[in-house]
Structure formats: C-alpha cells, structure tokens
Write a protein that holds these residues in place. Structure first.
Motif, PDB file in Angstrom:
ATOM      1  N   PHE A   1       0.791  -1.275   0.132  1.00 25.46           N
ATOM      2  CA  PHE A   1      -0.044   0.118  -0.039  1.00 25.46           C
ATOM      3  C   PHE A   1       0.801   1.221   0.094  1.00 25.46           C
ATOM      4  O   PHE A   1       2.177   1.238  -0.042  1.00 25.46           O
ATOM      5  N   CYS A   2       0.432   2.262  -0.186  1.00 25.38           N
ATOM      6  CA  CYS A   2       1.006   3.828  -0.245  1.00 25.38           C
ATOM      7  C   CYS A   2       1.284   4.262   1.220  1.00 25.38           C
ATOM      8  O   CYS A   2       0.719   5.274   1.693  1.00 25.38           O
ATOM      9  N   GLU A   3       2.257   3.548   1.746  1.00 27.48           N
ATOM     10  CA  GLU A   3       2.852   4.021   2.769  1.00 27.48           C
ATOM     11  C   GLU A   3       3.856   5.207   2.673  1.00 27.48           C
ATOM     12  O   GLU A   3       4.490   5.225   1.664  1.00 27.48           O
ATOM     13  N   HIS A   4       3.811   6.411   3.514  1.00 26.14           N
ATOM     14  CA  HIS A   4       4.552   7.535   3.367  1.00 26.14           C
ATOM     15  C   HIS A   4       6.006   7.285   3.027  1.00 26.14           C
ATOM     16  O   HIS A   4       6.219   7.898   2.100  1.00 26.14           O
ATOM     17  N   MET A   5       6.679   6.838   3.771  1.00 28.55           N
ATOM     18  CA  MET A   5       7.975   6.605   3.639  1.00 28.55           C
ATOM     19  C   MET A   5       8.562   5.910   2.287  1.00 28.55           C
ATOM     20  O   MET A   5       9.452   5.980   1.739  1.00 28.55           O
ATOM     21  N   ALA A   6       7.693   4.885   2.069  1.00 28.99           N
ATOM     22  CA  ALA A   6       7.879   4.140   0.883  1.00 28.99           C
ATOM     23  C   ALA A   6       7.852   4.895  -0.444  1.00 28.99           C
ATOM     24  O   ALA A   6       8.323   4.648  -1.448  1.00 28.99           O
ATOM     25  N   VAL A   7       6.882   5.975  -0.422  1.00 26.48           N
ATOM     26  CA  VAL A   7       6.603   6.762  -1.590  1.00 26.48           C
ATOM     27  C   VAL A   7       7.647   7.834  -1.592  1.00 26.48           C
ATOM     28  O   VAL A   7       8.110   8.016  -2.928  1.00 26.48           O
ATOM     29  N   VAL A   8       7.936   8.167  -0.474  1.00 30.71           N
ATOM     30  CA  VAL A   8       9.285   9.421  -0.342  1.00 30.71           C
ATOM     31  C   VAL A   8      10.433   9.007  -0.914  1.00 30.71           C
ATOM     32  O   VAL A   8      11.038   9.606  -1.769  1.00 30.71           O
ATOM     33  N   LYS A   9      10.644   7.718  -0.823  1.00 30.46           N
ATOM     34  CA  LYS A   9      12.136   6.930  -1.534  1.00 30.46           C
ATOM     35  C   LYS A   9      12.008   7.294  -2.949  1.00 30.46           C
ATOM     36  O   LYS A   9      13.271   7.149  -3.473  1.00 30.46           O
ATOM     37  N   LEU A  10      10.799   7.316  -3.410  1.00 30.25           N
ATOM     38  CA  LEU A  10      10.905   7.390  -4.875  1.00 30.25           C
ATOM     39  C   LEU A  10      11.315   8.598  -5.586  1.00 30.25           C
ATOM     40  O   LEU A  10      11.498   8.830  -6.920  1.00 30.25           O
ATOM     41  N   ALA A  11      11.264   9.530  -4.762  1.00 27.86           N
ATOM     42  CA  ALA A  11      11.175  10.994  -5.329  1.00 27.86           C
ATOM     43  C   ALA A  11      12.583  11.338  -5.636  1.00 27.86           C
ATOM     44  O   ALA A  11      13.587  10.992  -4.886  1.00 27.86           O
TER      45      ALA A  11
ATOM     46  N   LEU B   1       6.010  -6.906   6.039  1.00 29.70           N
ATOM     47  CA  LEU B   1       5.189  -7.826   6.642  1.00 29.70           C
ATOM     48  C   LEU B   1       4.915  -7.173   8.346  1.00 29.70           C
ATOM     49  O   LEU B   1       3.845  -6.993   8.641  1.00 29.70           O
ATOM     50  N   LEU B   2       6.008  -6.432   8.724  1.00 29.41           N
ATOM     51  CA  LEU B   2       5.638  -5.908  10.010  1.00 29.41           C
ATOM     52  C   LEU B   2       4.620  -4.722   9.742  1.00 29.41           C
ATOM     53  O   LEU B   2       3.757  -4.354  10.615  1.00 29.41           O
ATOM     54  N   ALA B   3       4.723  -4.000   8.675  1.00 27.32           N
ATOM     55  CA  ALA B   3       3.677  -2.916   8.472  1.00 27.32           C
ATOM     56  C   ALA B   3       2.315  -3.519   8.214  1.00 27.32           C
ATOM     57  O   ALA B   3       1.425  -2.827   8.913  1.00 27.32           O
ATOM     58  N   ASN B   4       2.334  -4.548   7.453  1.00 21.30           N
ATOM     59  CA  ASN B   4       0.870  -5.028   7.552  1.00 21.30           C
ATOM     60  C   ASN B   4       0.437  -5.521   8.746  1.00 21.30           C
ATOM     61  O   ASN B   4      -0.821  -5.275   9.062  1.00 21.30           O
ATOM     62  N   PHE B   5       1.285  -6.066   9.640  1.00 18.92           N
ATOM     63  CA  PHE B   5       0.723  -6.579  10.871  1.00 18.92           C
ATOM     64  C   PHE B   5       0.404  -5.360  11.823  1.00 18.92           C
ATOM     65  O   PHE B   5      -0.749  -5.799  12.425  1.00 18.92           O
TER      66      PHE B   5
ATOM     67  N   LEU C   1       7.333  -0.955  17.139  1.00 11.12           N
ATOM     68  CA  LEU C   1       8.256  -1.877  16.549  1.00 11.12           C
ATOM     69  C   LEU C   1       8.638  -1.628  15.033  1.00 11.12           C
ATOM     70  O   LEU C   1       9.942  -1.453  14.699  1.00 11.12           O
ATOM     71  N   SER C   2       7.516  -1.377  14.168  1.00 17.13           N
ATOM     72  CA  SER C   2       7.694  -1.391  12.918  1.00 17.13           C
ATOM     73  C   SER C   2       8.532   0.165  12.583  1.00 17.13           C
ATOM     74  O   SER C   2       9.157   0.088  11.710  1.00 17.13           O
ATOM     75  N   SER C   3       7.954   1.053  13.241  1.00 15.65           N
ATOM     76  CA  SER C   3       8.809   2.455  13.187  1.00 15.65           C
ATOM     77  C   SER C   3      10.170   2.371  13.103  1.00 15.65           C
ATOM     78  O   SER C   3      11.315   2.730  12.599  1.00 15.65           O
TER      79      SER C   3
END
Length: 320
Positions: free
Chosen positions: A186-196, A283-287, A265-267
């Motif tokens: 899904f579109c999690e903030h940091m995952a999208v930021v890494k693509l900029a 997996l942690l983010a989904n958890f 923990l995920s953070s």
C-alpha cells in the motif's frame, strides 16, 4: 497487468507520474497466493468482529455509555483502516493488480495515516474515561457527557487532518523521474518518499515530528492516566475492590499494547533496521495495520461481560 507493463511503468521518466505500481511483498512474490490466506482470514475476522461490536452497542440500550461510545469509535476506525489497505493488497496477491493512480495513492496515504492518528487519540480518550471512572466516580456522569464525547471525536479528527494533510500535498509537488514501483502492499508515506528524485528532507523530518507528536504525546498522557489510576486502586481498602477496579482497565490495556507495540516496533525497524530484509519491513507494516482491527473486538468481546453476554445471545439466536 503484465510484467512487461510493470517494467515499462517502472522505467517511466515522467516527473509527475500518472500511476505507481505496488510490488506487494518484495522477495516473496511467488508466495503471494499463500500469503493471501492469512491476510484474507484476518481481514474477514476484523470485519465480522467490529461489525458485531457496533451492532451490539447500537441495539443494547444498557451499553449506551461513554466507555462503549469510545469502543464504537474504535470499531469504526478499525473498519475503515482495514478497508483502506486490504482490498488493494488482496487484489495484488490474487490478480497481480499492481497499478494505482498517483491521486489514489496519495488519498490512500492520507486516510491510512489519519486513521492511525485518530485511533491513537481514541485510545487516549479511553484512558481518560477509565481515569474519571476510577479516580472521580461520583463525577463520571457530569464530566463525560455526550457533548464532551462528540468534542473529543472532533478534536481527534481535526488533529489527524491538520497533521497529515501536508504529507500528500508536499509529495504531489515532488518529481518522480525514476522508478514508479513502490516496494509495499500500500502507499505508505516513507515508501513513496523514497521514489522522489528531489530533496525529501522536509518529508523525512516532518514525518518523524508528526509520529513523535502523536504517538509520543498520546502515550505520555495514557501513562500519566494509569499512574493516577494505579495510585487510586492501591489506596482502596480490600484486595477485592482493587481487583474489581483494575479489572475494568484490562481490555483497554490490551488494546494499548495491541496498537502501540507493533507501531513502535515497525517504526524502529523501518528507520534503523537497514540490515533487515525488505519483506520483514513490509510484513511488520501489514501486521500493525491488521492485528489491532482483528484483536480489539476479540479482546473486548471476551473481557467485557455485557458485550460477551450480548454477543452470545446474538449468535445463539441466529443458530435457531
């Protein structure tokens, strides 16, 4: 969507992408179908559990009290939180439907982080409810009025919107001139930021500040509430009174641990666990998104006598 289409999307050179491509769980693509089984099961339990809690609270007049109003808020948030991410994740696992429009991605990000902020605020409100019930029981009805509960809900919503809105608006201004493949379900903030392909310092720093303000401040006030609750409980004359008073907090304490433990923990793993495999991050983010919506209705259904009785009668009635 074919693999060739994904590759062409990921190699796009547009600075303002029309679409992103979600990878699912990197490194475990071959197991997506098997992974979807526990994901779908948890999603179904979360939907059934939270809808049952809402139905029981709505139809049982004896549950029309502040504690259960906050629980209803929690159930609504958990339903929206599950619905924000799981349908798209399951479409990736089942149909390889990876494409998501840029606008839809930002909308999903906004709702995801806003709902997490609101859930944290509701857990704080529930701690305040337990504090008033145990430390000021005679004033409970005059303090926790319906109007105050509505105001608490509006403040929680306003805080979430004000803090989270800058994230998608800032990302909309950034160029994405390289890969458009998001290594996530899904579109999690940091995952999208890494693509900029621009300076993302604002997004990084602002994201950390918002996380600290929301999680840090809420946890601090929850802790203060329970310190005062503990002092009051220990001052009671008999062990029986102490256990009875503290027993009313058990469900809420479980909800706090269920929500904050995976989030923290995920953070930590996301920001400092650079050696951790990418699929562990995902997996942690989904958890932390799936576990609370599934467990909250179970915990409150088991630990709260009034709800347990009503749920039992509800399903007993359906069986005849």
């Amino acid at each position: 969507m074919t693999g060739q289409d994904n590759q062409s999307g990921s190699n796009s050179t547009d600075s303002d992408p029309s679409a992103f491509f979600l990878s699912g769980i990197p490194g475990l693509e071959a197991m997506h179908l098997w992974i979807s089984i526990p994901f779908c099961s948890v999603f179904a339990v979360a939907l059934l559990g939270n809808c049952t809690i809402l139905y029981v609270i709505k139809t049982e007049p004896s549950l029309h009290k502040p504690m259960y109003y906050f629980l209803a808020m929690l159930a609504i948030i958990d339903l929206f939180l599950s619905a924000t991410t799981m349908p798209k994740s399951l479409s990736i696992f089942w149909f390889n439907s990876r494409e998501i429009s840029f606008t839809a991605c930002l909308v999903q990000m906004f709702f995801l982080h806003s709902l997490l902020s609101i859930e944290s605020a509701v857990l704080l409100a529930m701690a305040f409810d337990r504090y008033v019930a145990i430390c000021n029981p005679l004033r409970y009805a005059t303090i926790l009025t319906n109007s105050l509960i509505v105001k608490i809900g509006l403040v929680a919503l306003s805080r979430a919107v004000l803090f989270v809105v800058p994230l998608p608006f800032h990302l909309r201004r950034l160029p994405f001139c390289q890969s458009h493949v998001i290594s996530h379900c899904f579109c999690e903030h940091m995952a999208v930021v890494k693509l900029a392909c621009a300076n993302t310092r604002f997004s990084n720093i602002y994201g950390i500040i918002v996380s600290l303000l929301i999680v840090g401040v809420d946890l601090m006030f929850i802790t203060l509430s329970y310190v005062k609750i503990l002092k009051t409980v220990l001052s009671l004359a008999s062990k029986e009174e102490q256990l009875k008073a503290f027993g009313t907090c058990v469900s809420h304490l479980c909800a706090i641990l269920i929500f904050y433990t995976p989030v923290v923990l995920s953070s930590i793993v996301h920001r400092f666990g650079h050696q951790v495999a990418p699929h562990i991050h995902i997996l942690l983010a989904n958890f932390y998104l799936l576990f609370p919506p599934m467990m909250n209705p179970i915990v409150y259904g088991v630990k709260t006598k009034q709800i347990r009785i009503r749920v039992h009668l509800l399903f007993q009635g359906k069986s005849f």
